[in-house]
Design a protein around this motif. Structure first.
Motif, PDB file in Angstrom:
ATOM      1  N   PRO A  70       0.800  -1.225   0.000  1.00 28.32           N
ATOM      2  CA  PRO A  70       0.000   0.000   0.000  1.00 28.32           C
ATOM      3  C   PRO A  70       0.833   1.275   0.000  1.00 28.32           C
ATOM      4  N   LEU A  71       2.106   1.176   0.358  1.00 30.62           N
ATOM      5  CA  LEU A  71       2.970   2.357   0.377  1.00 30.62           C
ATOM      6  C   LEU A  71       3.394   2.773  -1.025  1.00 30.62           C
ATOM      7  N   VAL A  72       3.351   1.827  -1.982  1.00 32.84           N
ATOM      8  CA  VAL A  72       3.922   2.059  -3.310  1.00 32.84           C
ATOM      9  C   VAL A  72       2.882   2.586  -4.289  1.00 32.84           C
ATOM     10  N   ASN A  73       3.259   3.647  -4.984  1.00 37.35           N
ATOM     11  CA  ASN A  73       2.483   4.189  -6.099  1.00 37.35           C
ATOM     12  C   ASN A  73       3.404   4.128  -7.314  1.00 37.35           C
ATOM     13  N   ASP A  74       3.194   3.139  -8.171  1.00 38.32           N
ATOM     14  CA  ASP A  74       4.146   2.880  -9.251  1.00 38.32           C
ATOM     15  C   ASP A  74       4.272   4.056 -10.214  1.00 38.32           C
ATOM     16  N   HIS A  75       5.495   4.326 -10.609  1.00 40.02           N
ATOM     17  CA  HIS A  75       5.778   5.377 -11.588  1.00 40.02           C
ATOM     18  C   HIS A  75       5.328   4.923 -12.974  1.00 40.02           C
ATOM     19  N   ALA A  76       4.988   5.887 -13.823  1.00 39.60           N
ATOM     20  CA  ALA A  76       4.540   5.565 -15.189  1.00 39.60           C
ATOM     21  C   ALA A  76       5.595   4.786 -15.959  1.00 39.60           C
ATOM     22  N   LEU A  77       6.883   5.032 -15.682  1.00 43.84           N
ATOM     23  CA  LEU A  77       7.936   4.300 -16.397  1.00 43.84           C
ATOM     24  C   LEU A  77       7.958   2.825 -16.015  1.00 43.84           C
ATOM     25  N   PHE A  78       7.583   2.505 -14.779  1.00 47.48           N
ATOM     26  CA  PHE A  78       7.472   1.089 -14.402  1.00 47.48           C
ATOM     27  C   PHE A  78       6.330   0.449 -15.170  1.00 47.48           C
ATOM     28  N   TRP A  79       5.204   1.149 -15.296  1.00 43.05           N
ATOM     29  CA  TRP A  79       4.063   0.601 -16.039  1.00 43.05           C
ATOM     30  C   TRP A  79       4.389   0.424 -17.514  1.00 43.05           C
ATOM     31  N   SER A  80       5.303   1.229 -18.021  1.00 43.68           N
ATOM     32  CA  SER A  80       5.660   1.120 -19.440  1.00 43.68           C
ATOM     33  C   SER A  80       6.481  -0.126 -19.746  1.00 43.68           C
ATOM     34  N   LEU A  81       6.886  -0.866 -18.712  1.00 41.40           N
ATOM     35  CA  LEU A  81       7.676  -2.082 -18.934  1.00 41.40           C
ATOM     36  C   LEU A  81       6.840  -3.194 -19.579  1.00 41.40           C
ATOM     37  N   GLY A  82       5.524  -3.107 -19.508  1.00 47.06           N
ATOM     38  CA  GLY A  82       4.681  -4.159 -20.096  1.00 47.06           C
ATOM     39  C   GLY A  82       3.216  -3.812 -19.998  1.00 47.06           C
ATOM     40  N   ASN A  83       2.414  -4.493 -20.782  1.00 45.85           N
ATOM     41  CA  ASN A  83       0.976  -4.231 -20.810  1.00 45.85           C
ATOM     42  C   ASN A  83       0.207  -4.971 -19.729  1.00 45.85           C
ATOM     43  N   THR A  84       0.813  -5.985 -19.144  1.00 47.15           N
ATOM     44  CA  THR A  84       0.157  -6.759 -18.094  1.00 47.15           C
ATOM     45  C   THR A  84       1.079  -6.816 -16.880  1.00 47.15           C
ATOM     46  N   PRO A  85       0.529  -7.111 -15.690  1.00 52.15           N
ATOM     47  CA  PRO A  85       1.392  -7.264 -14.508  1.00 52.15           C
ATOM     48  C   PRO A  85       2.498  -8.286 -14.734  1.00 52.15           C
ATOM     49  N   PHE A  86       2.171  -9.409 -15.388  1.00 47.53           N
ATOM     50  CA  PHE A  86       3.179 -10.438 -15.625  1.00 47.53           C
ATOM     51  C   PHE A  86       4.328  -9.905 -16.478  1.00 47.53           C
ATOM     52  N   GLU A  87       3.989  -9.164 -17.535  1.00 42.12           N
ATOM     53  CA  GLU A  87       5.035  -8.618 -18.408  1.00 42.12           C
ATOM     54  C   GLU A  87       5.910  -7.621 -17.658  1.00 42.12           C
ATOM     55  N   ARG A  88       5.305  -6.769 -16.832  1.00 43.47           N
ATOM     56  CA  ARG A  88       6.073  -5.789 -16.066  1.00 43.47           C
ATOM     57  C   ARG A  88       6.984  -6.472 -15.050  1.00 43.47           C
ATOM     58  N   GLU A  89       6.438  -7.467 -14.375  1.00 42.99           N
ATOM     59  CA  GLU A  89       7.236  -8.173 -13.365  1.00 42.99           C
ATOM     60  C   GLU A  89       8.413  -8.894 -14.002  1.00 42.99           C
ATOM     61  N   LEU A  90       8.189  -9.533 -15.145  1.00 40.19           N
ATOM     62  CA  LEU A  90       9.261 -10.242 -15.837  1.00 40.19           C
ATOM     63  C   LEU A  90      10.333  -9.264 -16.319  1.00 40.19           C
ATOM     64  N   ALA A  91       9.892  -8.154 -16.906  1.00 42.76           N
ATOM     65  CA  ALA A  91      10.851  -7.164 -17.407  1.00 42.76           C
ATOM     66  C   ALA A  91      11.667  -6.568 -16.269  1.00 42.76           C
ATOM     67  N   TYR A  92      11.017  -6.302 -15.137  1.00 48.25           N
ATOM     68  CA  TYR A  92      11.759  -5.711 -14.018  1.00 48.25           C
ATOM     69  C   TYR A  92      12.701  -6.725 -13.384  1.00 48.25           C
ATOM     70  N   ARG A  93      12.291  -7.999 -13.345  1.00 49.51           N
ATOM     71  CA  ARG A  93      13.196  -9.029 -12.811  1.00 49.51           C
ATOM     72  C   ARG A  93      14.462  -9.109 -13.666  1.00 49.51           C
ATOM     73  N   GLU A  94      14.310  -8.960 -14.969  1.00 45.57           N
ATOM     74  CA  GLU A  94      15.480  -8.967 -15.848  1.00 45.57           C
ATOM     75  C   GLU A  94      16.367  -7.753 -15.595  1.00 45.57           C
ATOM     76  N   LEU A  95      15.754  -6.597 -15.348  1.00 45.46           N
ATOM     77  CA  LEU A  95      16.536  -5.407 -15.019  1.00 45.46           C
ATOM     78  C   LEU A  95      17.300  -5.598 -13.712  1.00 45.46           C
ATOM     79  N   LEU A  96      16.625  -6.165 -12.705  1.00 43.95           N
ATOM     80  CA  LEU A  96      17.299  -6.410 -11.426  1.00 43.95           C
ATOM     81  C   LEU A  96      18.484  -7.344 -11.588  1.00 43.95           C
ATOM     82  N   SER A  97      18.339  -8.323 -12.469  1.00 44.58           N
ATOM     83  CA  SER A  97      19.414  -9.303 -12.656  1.00 44.58           C
ATOM     84  C   SER A  97      20.678  -8.662 -13.223  1.00 44.58           C
ATOM     85  N   LEU A  98      20.522  -7.492 -13.851  1.00 50.09           N
ATOM     86  CA  LEU A  98      21.692  -6.780 -14.377  1.00 50.09           C
ATOM     87  C   LEU A  98      22.540  -6.205 -13.259  1.00 50.09           C
TER      88      LEU A  98
END
Length: 240
Positions: A152-180
């Motif tokens: 409830p503390l988090v209000n996602d930035h528009a750039l995070f939402w731009s990582l994908g059209n669905t929650p799954f796509e965003r989560e996968l894309a961000y996991r790949e970014l974290l792995s870097l």
């Protein structure tokens, strides 16, 4: 170098660091951590600040946040600081300050640095050796961004939402970014900019920023300006 006057602007992302005085702990139990974040949530809502990422460590806090008004983050941090310190001091029968001076903040160029700043913040427990996977740390926004829980503390930035059209796509894309991960020069860049209050952005971003504020964007050296040696003027003899 002298510290810059604090530069904070509405509708711009900022990286914020708050440290315990003399590196002392600001939370001593999970109950403290929960209370700290609950109060932060209340103060963020009151002062219209969107928190995009955070990590609460034992002796410091990192935030990535955008205020609706220029002074929103300052008002939020001051209100939270007063409330939490009063609660903490009463609980542990102590007195005095808990913080290492005022909080530190740097304005962030969202287009070029926001996602890297999120990684910098959420990988903090991994760098500290507390956990292997960032989303295993309970007191950060990482598990939220990877779909393990809703925070409830988090209000996602528009750039995070731009990582994908669905929650799954965003989560996968961000996991790949974290792995870097984050390189040591990048880590130092974020740390130094925030501790010195220096905006972090591209040359274009800094030029645009300079047009919005009268505050200096670069710190001046301490002390008096160095004198520049000048040669004595040559005196010509009077004509005979």
């Amino acid at each position: 170098m002298a510290r810059l006057p604090r530069l904070m602007l509405a509708e711009q992302a900022h990286h914020v660091i708050q440290r315990g005085n003399n590196h002392q702990a600001i939370v001593l139990s999970d109950a403290d951590r929960l209370h700290y974040l609950e109060q932060l949530h209340d103060c963020a809502a009151t002062h219209k600040v969107s928190i995009h990422a955070y990590v609460l460590m034992d002796n410091h806090l990192h935030l990535l946040a955008t205020p609706k008004e220029d002074q929103g983050i300052s008002q939020m941090m001051q209100a939270h600081g007063r409330r939490y310190v009063a609660w903490f001091n009463h609980k542990y029968d102590r007195s005095g300050t808990l913080w290492e001076g005022r909080f530190r903040a740097a304005l962030i160029d969202s287009e070029h640095y926001l996602m890297a700043c999120m990684r910098y913040i959420e990988l903090n427990p991994v760098r500290a050796g507390i956990c292997v996977n960032a989303d295993d740390y309970r007191w950060s926004s990482c598990a939220h961004h990877l779909g393990r829980r809703s925070d409830p503390l988090v209000n996602d930035h528009a750039l995070f939402w731009s990582l994908g059209n669905t929650p799954f796509e965003r989560e996968l894309a961000y996991r790949e970014l974290l792995s870097l991960g984050l390189s040591e020069p990048e880590r130092i860049q974020f740390h130094d900019a925030t501790m010195k209050g220096r905006p972090l952005g591209s040359a274009v971003f800094l030029r645009q920023l300079a047009e919005k504020t009268l505050l200096p964007l670069e710190a001046k050296p301490r002390g008096r300006p160095r004198k520049v040696a000048t040669s004595s003027p040559k005196i010509e003899p009077d004509p005979i």
